[in-house]
Design a protein around this motif. Structure first.
Motif, PDB file in Angstrom:
ATOM      1  N   ALA A  25      11.291  27.424  13.195  1.00  0.00           N
ATOM      2  CA  ALA A  25       9.830  27.518  13.103  1.00  0.00           C
ATOM      3  C   ALA A  25       9.380  27.544  11.650  1.00  0.00           C
ATOM      4  CB  ALA A  25       9.343  28.767  13.844  1.00  0.00           C
ATOM      5  N   TRP A  26      10.098  28.291  10.811  1.00  0.00           N
ATOM      6  CA  TRP A  26       9.745  28.382   9.391  1.00  0.00           C
ATOM      7  C   TRP A  26       9.807  27.006   8.739  1.00  0.00           C
ATOM      8  CZ3 TRP A  26      10.687  27.479   4.392  1.00  0.00           C
ATOM      9  CH2 TRP A  26      10.077  28.298   3.449  1.00  0.00           C
ATOM     10  N   LEU A  27      10.872  26.246   9.030  1.00  0.00           N
ATOM     11  CA  LEU A  27      11.016  24.911   8.455  1.00  0.00           C
ATOM     12  C   LEU A  27       9.931  23.959   8.954  1.00  0.00           C
ATOM     13  CD1 LEU A  27      14.895  24.593   8.578  1.00  0.00           C
ATOM     14  CD2 LEU A  27      13.468  24.855   6.523  1.00  0.00           C
ATOM     15  N   ALA A  28       9.554  24.088  10.211  1.00  0.00           N
ATOM     16  CA  ALA A  28       8.475  23.253  10.743  1.00  0.00           C
ATOM     17  C   ALA A  28       7.161  23.556  10.029  1.00  0.00           C
ATOM     18  CB  ALA A  28       8.326  23.473  12.247  1.00  0.00           C
ATOM     19  N   ARG A  29       6.876  24.827   9.794  1.00  0.00           N
ATOM     20  CA  ARG A  29       5.643  25.185   9.069  1.00  0.00           C
ATOM     21  C   ARG A  29       5.694  24.659   7.637  1.00  0.00           C
ATOM     22  NH1 ARG A  29       6.557  29.931  12.088  1.00  0.00           N
ATOM     23  NH2 ARG A  29       7.444  31.002  10.275  1.00  0.00           N
ATOM     24  N   PHE A  30       6.859  24.718   7.016  1.00  0.00           N
ATOM     25  CA  PHE A  30       7.045  24.186   5.667  1.00  0.00           C
ATOM     26  C   PHE A  30       6.766  22.683   5.669  1.00  0.00           C
ATOM     27  CE2 PHE A  30       9.595  22.453   2.200  1.00  0.00           C
ATOM     28  CZ  PHE A  30       9.349  23.336   1.159  1.00  0.00           C
ATOM     29  N   ASP A  31       7.365  21.962   6.621  1.00  0.00           N
ATOM     30  CA  ASP A  31       7.168  20.515   6.700  1.00  0.00           C
ATOM     31  C   ASP A  31       5.714  20.167   6.993  1.00  0.00           C
ATOM     32  OD1 ASP A  31       9.856  20.231   6.190  1.00  0.00           O
ATOM     33  OD2 ASP A  31      10.402  19.691   8.242  1.00  0.00           O
ATOM     34  N   ARG A  32       5.079  20.935   7.867  1.00  0.00           N
ATOM     35  CA  ARG A  32       3.672  20.684   8.174  1.00  0.00           C
ATOM     36  C   ARG A  32       2.801  20.923   6.947  1.00  0.00           C
ATOM     37  NH1 ARG A  32       2.809  23.524  12.924  1.00  0.00           N
ATOM     38  NH2 ARG A  32       2.304  25.362  11.711  1.00  0.00           N
ATOM     39  N   ALA A  33       3.121  21.948   6.155  1.00  0.00           N
ATOM     40  CA  ALA A  33       2.352  22.236   4.944  1.00  0.00           C
ATOM     41  C   ALA A  33       2.464  21.100   3.935  1.00  0.00           C
ATOM     42  CB  ALA A  33       2.821  23.551   4.320  1.00  0.00           C
ATOM     43  N   LEU A  34       3.578  20.377   3.974  1.00  0.00           N
ATOM     44  CA  LEU A  34       3.780  19.267   3.035  1.00  0.00           C
ATOM     45  C   LEU A  34       3.367  17.912   3.611  1.00  0.00           C
ATOM     46  CD1 LEU A  34       7.251  20.193   1.479  1.00  0.00           C
ATOM     47  CD2 LEU A  34       4.972  20.570   0.528  1.00  0.00           C
ATOM     48  N   ALA A  35       2.773  17.901   4.785  1.00  0.00           N
ATOM     49  CA  ALA A  35       2.467  16.648   5.481  1.00  0.00           C
ATOM     50  C   ALA A  35       1.637  15.685   4.636  1.00  0.00           C
ATOM     51  CB  ALA A  35       1.766  16.933   6.806  1.00  0.00           C
ATOM     52  N   ARG A 127      11.180  12.590   0.079  1.00  0.00           N
ATOM     53  CA  ARG A 127      10.548  12.001   1.257  1.00  0.00           C
ATOM     54  C   ARG A 127      11.632  11.328   2.088  1.00  0.00           C
ATOM     55  NH1 ARG A 127       5.839  10.870   3.373  1.00  0.00           N
ATOM     56  NH2 ARG A 127       5.623   9.043   4.692  1.00  0.00           N
ATOM     57  N   SER A 128      11.659  11.678   3.365  1.00  0.00           N
ATOM     58  CA  SER A 128      12.674  11.132   4.264  1.00  0.00           C
ATOM     59  C   SER A 128      12.241  11.363   5.706  1.00  0.00           C
ATOM     60  CB  SER A 128      14.022  11.811   4.004  1.00  0.00           C
ATOM     61  OG  SER A 128      15.064  11.133   4.690  1.00  0.00           O
ATOM     62  N   ALA A 129      13.128  11.020   6.620  1.00  0.00           N
ATOM     63  CA  ALA A 129      12.883  11.313   8.039  1.00  0.00           C
ATOM     64  C   ALA A 129      12.756  12.824   8.192  1.00  0.00           C
ATOM     65  CB  ALA A 129      14.019  10.776   8.896  1.00  0.00           C
ATOM     66  N   ARG A 130      11.687  13.247   8.823  1.00  0.00           N
ATOM     67  CA  ARG A 130      11.407  14.675   8.981  1.00  0.00           C
ATOM     68  C   ARG A 130      12.532  15.421   9.705  1.00  0.00           C
ATOM     69  NH1 ARG A 130       6.296  15.673  12.510  1.00  0.00           N
ATOM     70  NH2 ARG A 130       7.862  15.270  14.089  1.00  0.00           N
ATOM     71  N   VAL A 131      13.169  14.786  10.673  1.00  0.00           N
ATOM     72  CA  VAL A 131      14.235  15.429  11.443  1.00  0.00           C
ATOM     73  C   VAL A 131      15.431  15.760  10.550  1.00  0.00           C
ATOM     74  CG1 VAL A 131      15.381  13.304  12.228  1.00  0.00           C
ATOM     75  CG2 VAL A 131      15.470  15.374  13.646  1.00  0.00           C
ATOM     76  N   GLY A 132      15.509  15.148   9.385  1.00  0.00           N
ATOM     77  CA  GLY A 132      16.568  15.478   8.440  1.00  0.00           C
ATOM     78  C   GLY A 132      16.520  16.934   8.019  1.00  0.00           C
ATOM     79  N   GLY A 161       8.453  24.237  18.647  1.00  0.00           N
ATOM     80  CA  GLY A 161       7.326  25.098  18.994  1.00  0.00           C
ATOM     81  C   GLY A 161       6.215  25.065  17.952  1.00  0.00           C
ATOM     82  N   GLU A 162       6.549  24.715  16.739  1.00  0.00           N
ATOM     83  CA  GLU A 162       5.559  24.635  15.647  1.00  0.00           C
ATOM     84  C   GLU A 162       5.137  23.205  15.331  1.00  0.00           C
ATOM     85  OE1 GLU A 162       4.087  27.021  13.741  1.00  0.00           O
ATOM     86  OE2 GLU A 162       5.034  28.663  14.841  1.00  0.00           O
ATOM     87  N   LEU A 163       6.071  22.289  15.468  1.00  0.00           N
ATOM     88  CA  LEU A 163       5.838  20.890  15.103  1.00  0.00           C
ATOM     89  C   LEU A 163       6.656  20.033  16.065  1.00  0.00           C
ATOM     90  CD1 LEU A 163       4.476  19.020  13.021  1.00  0.00           C
ATOM     91  CD2 LEU A 163       6.480  19.315  11.562  1.00  0.00           C
ATOM     92  N   ALA A 164       5.960  19.420  16.996  1.00  0.00           N
ATOM     93  CA  ALA A 164       6.641  18.703  18.075  1.00  0.00           C
ATOM     94  C   ALA A 164       7.570  17.615  17.555  1.00  0.00           C
ATOM     95  CB  ALA A 164       5.615  18.100  19.030  1.00  0.00           C
ATOM     96  N   LEU A 165       8.764  17.588  18.125  1.00  0.00           N
ATOM     97  CA  LEU A 165       9.747  16.565  17.794  1.00  0.00           C
ATOM     98  C   LEU A 165       9.643  15.436  18.810  1.00  0.00           C
ATOM     99  CD1 LEU A 165      12.603  19.092  17.163  1.00  0.00           C
ATOM    100  CD2 LEU A 165      11.809  17.458  15.451  1.00  0.00           C
ATOM    101  N   ALA A 166       9.670  14.213  18.319  1.00  0.00           N
ATOM    102  CA  ALA A 166       9.642  13.047  19.196  1.00  0.00           C
ATOM    103  C   ALA A 166      11.016  12.858  19.834  1.00  0.00           C
ATOM    104  CB  ALA A 166       9.263  11.806  18.393  1.00  0.00           C
ATOM    105  N   GLU A 167      11.063  12.170  20.965  1.00  0.00           N
ATOM    106  CA  GLU A 167      12.340  11.904  21.629  1.00  0.00           C
ATOM    107  C   GLU A 167      13.309  11.188  20.704  1.00  0.00           C
ATOM    108  OE1 GLU A 167      12.488  10.300  25.616  1.00  0.00           O
ATOM    109  OE2 GLU A 167      10.572  11.271  26.076  1.00  0.00           O
ATOM    110  N   ARG A 168      12.792  10.277  19.896  1.00  0.00           N
ATOM    111  CA  ARG A 168      13.660   9.543  18.959  1.00  0.00           C
ATOM    112  C   ARG A 168      14.299  10.494  17.947  1.00  0.00           C
ATOM    113  NH1 ARG A 168      10.384   3.865  18.172  1.00  0.00           N
ATOM    114  NH2 ARG A 168      12.240   2.665  18.716  1.00  0.00           N
ATOM    115  N   GLU A 169      13.549  11.503  17.521  1.00  0.00           N
ATOM    116  CA  GLU A 169      14.105  12.475  16.577  1.00  0.00           C
ATOM    117  C   GLU A 169      15.214  13.277  17.238  1.00  0.00           C
ATOM    118  OE1 GLU A 169      10.824  14.086  13.596  1.00  0.00           O
ATOM    119  OE2 GLU A 169      10.071  14.029  15.665  1.00  0.00           O
ATOM    120  N   LEU A 170      14.974  13.706  18.457  1.00  0.00           N
ATOM    121  CA  LEU A 170      15.991  14.478  19.181  1.00  0.00           C
ATOM    122  C   LEU A 170      17.252  13.651  19.425  1.00  0.00           C
ATOM    123  CD1 LEU A 170      13.659  16.312  21.712  1.00  0.00           C
ATOM    124  CD2 LEU A 170      14.895  17.333  19.782  1.00  0.00           C
TER     125      LEU A 170
END
Length: 193
Positions: A25-35, A127-132, A161-170
């Motif tokens: 969750a923390w990493l998702a919030r970090f990534d969202r803050a840098l969107a 900058r890269s694929a977010r799932v990285g 739970g914080e930033l939805a992952l697409a099926e392709r990312e999973l």
């Protein structure tokens, strides 16, 4: 620069599913803050960028152990077959890129649950694929864990739970976890040499 009081995740025992979910969750919030953050300097060649992991193919001879070399080669085959074709279709952004267990700090206080205090070392921001982001954290969080897939599942639950992952990312997450470990193994061999 703020001071984050805490211990490196690498030194925390036991590591609970709740703590791993909080890290996700923390990493998702970090990534969202840098969107919306996209400086030109973030678009760089970086050996730790999982989208650029193919560089290790030319360095396999650095691995003296033939079994280990074969394992890394197999990871690279999976990366080329399953991940590389998907990269242009994955959500991208600026990510920390190095949330390993020594860069994640955990707040440890009496009578309070363990909590993520922060992440240090922004030197690999790119900058890269977010799932990285999740793959790097997963690669280190699951090491020496009795049930590594439960750990990865907790990270995914927290992140999603914080930033939805697409099926392709999973679909590419586990091969990316393996890829990060392969890059680390090859890089270590090169440094040792």
């Amino acid at each position: 620069m703020p001071f984050f009081a805490g211990k490196p995740l690498a030194t925390v025992r036991p590591r609970t599913e709740a703590l791993h979910a909080e890290l996700g969750a923390w990493l998702a919030r970090f990534d969202r803050a840098l969107a919306d953050f996209d400086p030109p300097a973030a678009r760089r060649t970086l050996k730790w960028d999982l989208a650029q992991a193919g560089w290790i193919r030319a360095e396999l001879e650095a691995l003296a152990d033939p079994r280990r070399r074969a394992q890394v080669a197999a990871v690279l085959e999976t990366f080329a077959r399953e991940v590389e074709p998907e990269l242009p279709h994955l959500p991208a952004g600026v990510i920390h890129g190095d949330a390993n267990d020594h860069n994640v700090l955990v707040r440890v206080e009496r009578a309070r649950p363990l909590a993520i205090a922060g992440v240090i070392d922004l030197g690999d921001l790119h900058r890269s694929a977010r799932v990285g982001e999740l793959a790097v954290a997963g690669a280190y969080a699951l090491l020496d864990q009795p049930e590594p897939l439960r750990v990865l599942g907790a990270l995914v639950r927290g992140y999603h739970g914080e930033l939805a992952l697409a099926e392709r990312e999973l679909a590419v997450l586990f091969p990316l976890v393996q890829t990060r470990l392969a890059v680390s193994v090859v890089n270590s061999a090169l440094r040792q040499r």
